[in-house]
Design a protein around this motif. Structure first.
Motif, PDB file in Angstrom:
ATOM      1  N   GLU A  45      14.524  13.891   8.197  1.00 29.78           N
ATOM      2  CA  GLU A  45      15.016  12.767   9.014  1.00 29.78           C
ATOM      3  C   GLU A  45      16.539  12.698   8.995  1.00 29.78           C
ATOM      4  OE1 GLU A  45      13.148   9.302   7.473  1.00 29.78           O
ATOM      5  OE2 GLU A  45      11.254   9.641   8.564  1.00 29.78           O
ATOM      6  N   GLU A  46      17.090  13.015   7.807  1.00 30.07           N
ATOM      7  CA  GLU A  46      18.553  12.944   7.670  1.00 30.07           C
ATOM      8  C   GLU A  46      19.242  14.026   8.476  1.00 30.07           C
ATOM      9  OE1 GLU A  46      21.885  13.477   4.109  1.00 30.07           O
ATOM     10  OE2 GLU A  46      19.816  13.002   3.572  1.00 30.07           O
ATOM     11  N   LYS A  47      18.687  15.256   8.460  1.00 32.53           N
ATOM     12  CA  LYS A  47      19.353  16.368   9.127  1.00 32.53           C
ATOM     13  C   LYS A  47      18.986  16.488  10.594  1.00 32.53           C
ATOM     14  CE  LYS A  47      20.331  21.284   8.833  1.00 32.53           C
ATOM     15  NZ  LYS A  47      20.212  22.537   8.088  1.00 32.53           N
ATOM     16  N   CYS A  48      17.716  16.286  10.913  1.00 33.85           N
ATOM     17  CA  CYS A  48      17.242  16.571  12.275  1.00 33.85           C
ATOM     18  C   CYS A  48      17.024  15.303  13.117  1.00 33.85           C
ATOM     19  CB  CYS A  48      15.929  17.350  12.209  1.00 33.85           C
ATOM     20  SG  CYS A  48      16.044  18.882  11.261  1.00 33.85           S
ATOM     21  N   LYS A  49      17.117  14.132  12.463  1.00 34.39           N
ATOM     22  CA  LYS A  49      16.866  12.873  13.177  1.00 34.39           C
ATOM     23  C   LYS A  49      15.472  12.863  13.784  1.00 34.39           C
ATOM     24  CE  LYS A  49      21.217  12.090  12.346  1.00 34.39           C
ATOM     25  NZ  LYS A  49      21.567  11.405  11.098  1.00 34.39           N
ATOM     26  N   GLN A  50      14.542  13.561  13.128  1.00 33.10           N
ATOM     27  CA  GLN A  50      13.155  13.646  13.569  1.00 33.10           C
ATOM     28  C   GLN A  50      12.263  13.297  12.382  1.00 33.10           C
ATOM     29  OE1 GLN A  50      12.102  14.337  16.628  1.00 33.10           O
ATOM     30  NE2 GLN A  50      14.024  15.020  17.581  1.00 33.10           N
ATOM     31  N   THR A  51      11.029  12.891  12.703  1.00 38.49           N
ATOM     32  CA  THR A  51      10.113  12.478  11.643  1.00 38.49           C
ATOM     33  C   THR A  51       8.889  13.389  11.621  1.00 38.49           C
ATOM     34  OG1 THR A  51      10.798  10.160  11.848  1.00 38.49           O
ATOM     35  CG2 THR A  51       8.711  10.592  10.742  1.00 38.49           C
ATOM     36  N   ILE A  52       8.502  13.768  10.384  1.00 39.04           N
ATOM     37  CA  ILE A  52       7.271  14.526  10.163  1.00 39.04           C
ATOM     38  C   ILE A  52       6.400  13.711   9.228  1.00 39.04           C
ATOM     39  CG2 ILE A  52       6.282  16.611   9.118  1.00 39.04           C
ATOM     40  CD1 ILE A  52       8.623  18.173  10.031  1.00 39.04           C
ATOM     41  N   SER A  53       5.139  13.566   9.607  1.00 33.07           N
ATOM     42  CA  SER A  53       4.255  12.721   8.792  1.00 33.07           C
ATOM     43  C   SER A  53       3.780  13.445   7.535  1.00 33.07           C
ATOM     44  CB  SER A  53       3.043  12.293   9.613  1.00 33.07           C
ATOM     45  OG  SER A  53       2.213  13.410   9.879  1.00 33.07           O
ATOM     46  N   GLU A  54       3.402  12.642   6.567  1.00 30.11           N
ATOM     47  CA  GLU A  54       2.888  13.204   5.315  1.00 30.11           C
ATOM     48  C   GLU A  54       1.596  13.982   5.566  1.00 30.11           C
ATOM     49  OE1 GLU A  54       1.472  11.599   0.893  1.00 30.11           O
ATOM     50  OE2 GLU A  54       2.609  10.268   2.247  1.00 30.11           O
ATOM     51  N   LYS A  55       0.755  13.453   6.471  1.00 28.21           N
ATOM     52  CA  LYS A  55      -0.499  14.106   6.807  1.00 28.21           C
ATOM     53  C   LYS A  55      -0.236  15.492   7.414  1.00 28.21           C
ATOM     54  CE  LYS A  55      -4.694  13.582   9.546  1.00 28.21           C
ATOM     55  NZ  LYS A  55      -5.424  12.754  10.526  1.00 28.21           N
ATOM     56  N   TRP A  56       0.795  15.590   8.262  1.00 24.78           N
ATOM     57  CA  TRP A  56       1.115  16.867   8.922  1.00 24.78           C
ATOM     58  C   TRP A  56       1.499  17.910   7.879  1.00 24.78           C
ATOM     59  CZ3 TRP A  56       4.741  20.573   9.596  1.00 24.78           C
ATOM     60  CH2 TRP A  56       4.610  21.412  10.719  1.00 24.78           C
ATOM     61  N   ILE A  57       2.267  17.449   6.909  1.00 21.33           N
ATOM     62  CA  ILE A  57       2.687  18.365   5.836  1.00 21.33           C
ATOM     63  C   ILE A  57       1.474  18.849   5.058  1.00 21.33           C
ATOM     64  CG2 ILE A  57       3.969  18.531   3.666  1.00 21.33           C
ATOM     65  CD1 ILE A  57       6.075  16.671   4.909  1.00 21.33           C
ATOM     66  N   TYR A  58       0.561  17.919   4.749  1.00 25.60           N
ATOM     67  CA  TYR A  58      -0.649  18.297   4.028  1.00 25.60           C
ATOM     68  C   TYR A  58      -1.497  19.277   4.850  1.00 25.60           C
ATOM     69  CZ  TYR A  58      -0.433  15.293  -0.120  1.00 25.60           C
ATOM     70  OH  TYR A  58      -0.098  14.734  -1.328  1.00 25.60           O
ATOM     71  N   THR A  59      -1.503  19.043   6.167  1.00 24.46           N
ATOM     72  CA  THR A  59      -2.360  19.855   7.037  1.00 24.46           C
ATOM     73  C   THR A  59      -1.788  21.247   7.279  1.00 24.46           C
ATOM     74  OG1 THR A  59      -3.134  17.855   8.160  1.00 24.46           O
ATOM     75  CG2 THR A  59      -3.494  19.958   9.286  1.00 24.46           C
TER      76      THR A  59
END
Length: 308
Positions: A45-59
């Motif tokens: 979020e800090e570098k790309c100003k974008q959000t990735i969900s925790e679920k997406w990371i797990y998946t």
């Protein structure tokens, strides 16, 4: 490289990027904890100003293998996080890297091939030089009496090497001669002697390489050998010697004795020469036979003698 393989590489780059900010983490995606996931989300979020969900990371990030790649917009975020403008640039850079590796590999193989060929040619050239050097070395031939197996007397034999009609006399040392051995050059050895039958040895017939023989046996001329013995030995039974001389000497015998210091020559017929042999003198033992010729019945018809 397939897109799934490129995605696996992107996952590793994301993990390395995370370790730059959190060097205490030395694990893998499998050991990536909930706290690590929260930290990663904050960094993205800090570098790309974008959000990735925790679920997406797990998946998509936590599994060791993936059956399919995520949506491109998510791939763009991760690619940007590791330093690229997006997924397309990441894959493009990977292709360039692979191409460079491939070129380097091909170039290395090419140079390796050239090096191997060079080494093979060098080794072949060295062996060829050694072979030619060894082949061109003079070869030694032993000349022996065929009956006694003893080496011949150098003063009683002449050996000539003939090449292209050029005749060269070879030096005889201790019954041995050295002949040149020049590859496919055709040559022959001509052996002459008043005490041995003449002999010719052809080397490299028809231009094919033939090693000169290591030994040549010369067949003695029996009558010539007897005559030499008569001239060197002391008389014991002159009547027996007279009978033996009559058997080996032709009735038409001619003997030429070449005198010392170019004083001319003396001539003897059979009777005169036989008498000289029957009653030997000191001067007789100083005479050296240089030429003998036989008639049709193999009796000695001509003798040339040098006075020493």
């Amino acid at each position: 490289m397939t897109e799934l393989e490129k995605f696996q590489e992107l996952k590793q780059k994301v993990l390395l990027k995370y370790q730059e900010h959190h060097p205490f983490f030395q694990g893998t995606w499998k050991t990536f904890s909930s706290q690590d996931i929260q930290n990663l989300i904050g960094l993205i979020e800090e570098k790309c100003k974008q959000t990735i969900s925790e679920k997406w990371i797990y998946t998509h990030l936590k599994p060791e293998t993936n059956n399919k790649i995520p949506r491109k917009d998510m791939l763009n975020i991760l690619s940007e996080f590791v330093g690229f403008s997006g997924w397309d640039e990441f894959t493009f850079e990977e292709k360039i890297s692979e191409s460079k590796k491939s070129k380097v590999s091909k170039k290395s193989k090419k140079w390796l091939f050239v090096l191997i060929i060079f080494l093979i040619l060098s080794i072949f050239s060295i062996f060829l030089m050694i072979y030619k050097k060894e082949e061109s070395k003079p070869k030694t031939i032993q000349l022996n009496n065929e009956y006694t197996n003893e080496k011949v007397n150098a003063e009683e034999v002449k050996v000539f090497e003939v090449k292209d009609s050029v005749k060269q006399e070879l030096e005889i040392k201790e019954g041995k001669v050295q002949v040149s051995n020049n590859g496919n050059e055709k040559s022959k050895l001509v052996i002459q002697s008043p005490f041995y039958l003449p002999k010719t040895i052809v080397i490299n017939p028809n231009g094919t390489t033939t090693e000169p023989p290591k030994r040549i046996d010369l067949k003695p001329d029996d009558y010539a050998m007897m005559l030499k013995a008569f001239m060197l030995s002391d008389i014991k039974d002159w009547q027996t010697r007279k009978e033996q001389l009559n058997k080996i000497l032709s009735d038409n015998l001619e003997v030429i004795v070449m005198l010392k210091d170019d004083l001319g020559a003396e001539y003897f017929n059979k009777s005169e020469f036989s008498q000289k042999l029957i009653v030997p003198t000191a001067s007789l033992k100083k005479m050296k036979i240089v030429e003998i010729k036989n008639d049709a019945n193999d009796k000695i018809q001509f003798i040339r003698i040098k006075q020493e």
